[in-house]
Design a protein around this motif. Structure first.
Motif, PDB file in Angstrom:
ATOM      1  N   MET A  10       0.145   3.962   5.628  1.00  0.00           N
ATOM      2  CA  MET A  10       1.078   3.170   4.830  1.00  0.00           C
ATOM      3  C   MET A  10       0.869   3.530   3.372  1.00  0.00           C
ATOM      4  O   MET A  10      -0.231   3.915   3.002  1.00  0.00           O
ATOM      5  CB  MET A  10       0.824   1.675   5.031  1.00  0.00           C
ATOM      6  N   PRO A  11       1.826   3.385   2.510  1.00  0.00           N
ATOM      7  CA  PRO A  11       3.166   2.854   2.731  1.00  0.00           C
ATOM      8  C   PRO A  11       4.153   3.955   3.113  1.00  0.00           C
ATOM      9  O   PRO A  11       3.843   5.146   3.047  1.00  0.00           O
ATOM     10  CB  PRO A  11       3.524   2.264   1.362  1.00  0.00           C
ATOM     11  N   VAL A  18       9.407   0.464  -1.278  1.00  0.00           N
ATOM     12  CA  VAL A  18       8.053   0.695  -0.788  1.00  0.00           C
ATOM     13  C   VAL A  18       7.908  -0.221   0.419  1.00  0.00           C
ATOM     14  O   VAL A  18       8.060  -1.445   0.300  1.00  0.00           O
ATOM     15  CB  VAL A  18       6.983   0.383  -1.856  1.00  0.00           C
ATOM     16  N   ARG A  20       5.492  -1.517   3.416  1.00  0.00           N
ATOM     17  CA  ARG A  20       4.063  -1.529   3.723  1.00  0.00           C
ATOM     18  C   ARG A  20       3.711  -2.685   4.648  1.00  0.00           C
ATOM     19  O   ARG A  20       4.487  -3.608   4.841  1.00  0.00           O
ATOM     20  CB  ARG A  20       3.238  -1.586   2.452  1.00  0.00           C
ATOM     21  N   GLU A  21       2.484  -2.613   5.166  1.00  0.00           N
ATOM     22  CA  GLU A  21       1.955  -3.649   6.049  1.00  0.00           C
ATOM     23  C   GLU A  21       1.802  -4.966   5.290  1.00  0.00           C
ATOM     24  O   GLU A  21       1.671  -4.971   4.066  1.00  0.00           O
ATOM     25  CB  GLU A  21       0.599  -3.207   6.629  1.00  0.00           C
ATOM     26  N   MET A  76       6.247  -4.991   8.719  1.00  0.00           N
ATOM     27  CA  MET A  76       6.233  -4.347   7.409  1.00  0.00           C
ATOM     28  C   MET A  76       7.087  -5.159   6.444  1.00  0.00           C
ATOM     29  O   MET A  76       8.113  -5.716   6.826  1.00  0.00           O
ATOM     30  CB  MET A  76       6.779  -2.925   7.503  1.00  0.00           C
TER      31      MET A  76
END
Length: 184
Positions: A10-11, A18, A20-21, A76
């Protein structure tokens, strides 16, 4: 290979996002977007029966972070690339690691709707699933009446495989039908 050993870097970065988690501490910011968008979310999302508190959302972010690590759910969050503003959520629900099958789910903050951001995110997440995670199949399901979600799936290159009639209930407790889209 055990799913927990699978690398999920990630990302994911796109032109405007962006992806991401979830992280500890995301709850308050995500909750603001859920609150802003609750009327739309309540109409389509089974989880949006009642407005969550900031604590509820933080709990979900922490549970999602743990699930991400265990590779049972790859939730995400979407952040604008220019000002790091939270704009929505997506992710890959793991249906199977053999064959590798994921389901993409998504919602967009109301103030960021109709800008193409969710289509951009869905294309990026699908490509990521195929190229990085070696997916064999990626699906998207949405309420048959949710035109905006269906449009995202279609613009992201998914093919309508069919409609599952009366397969679940909507948030009002009425039977609904679900469109099933897929890419292989």
């Amino acid at each position: 290979m055990a799913p927990i050993l699978i690398d999920v870097p990630m990302p994911i970065v796109t032109r405007r996002l962006v992806i991401r988690e979830p992280r500890v501490g995301d709850g308050a910011i995500v909750n603001q977007a859920v609150t802003e968008s609750f009327e739309a979310l309540h109409q389509w999302m089974p989880w949006a029966k009642t407005l969550p508190t900031p604590e509820d959302t933080e709990k979900y972010m922490r549970e999602s972070a743990a699930a991400f690590l265990s590779r049972t759910l790859l939730h995400m969050n979407l952040w604008s690339a220019d000002d790091a503003r939270f704009v929505g959520s997506t992710g890959l629900r793991v249906h199977s690691w053999s064959p590798v099958v994921f389901e993409i789910g998504y919602w967009i903050r109301t103030s960021d709707a109709r800008k193409g951001l969710m289509t951009e995110a869905t294309i990026a997440v699908a490509e990521y699933a195929f190229s990085v995670l070696k997916a064999d199949r990626v699906i998207i399901k949405c309420d048959e009446e949710n035109i905006a979600s269906a449009r995202v799936a279609e613009k992201a290159g998914f093919t309508l495989e069919g409609v599952m009639r009366h397969d679940s209930y909507n948030t009002a407790g009425q039977l609904r039908s679900t469109k099933l889209y897929a890419r292989t």
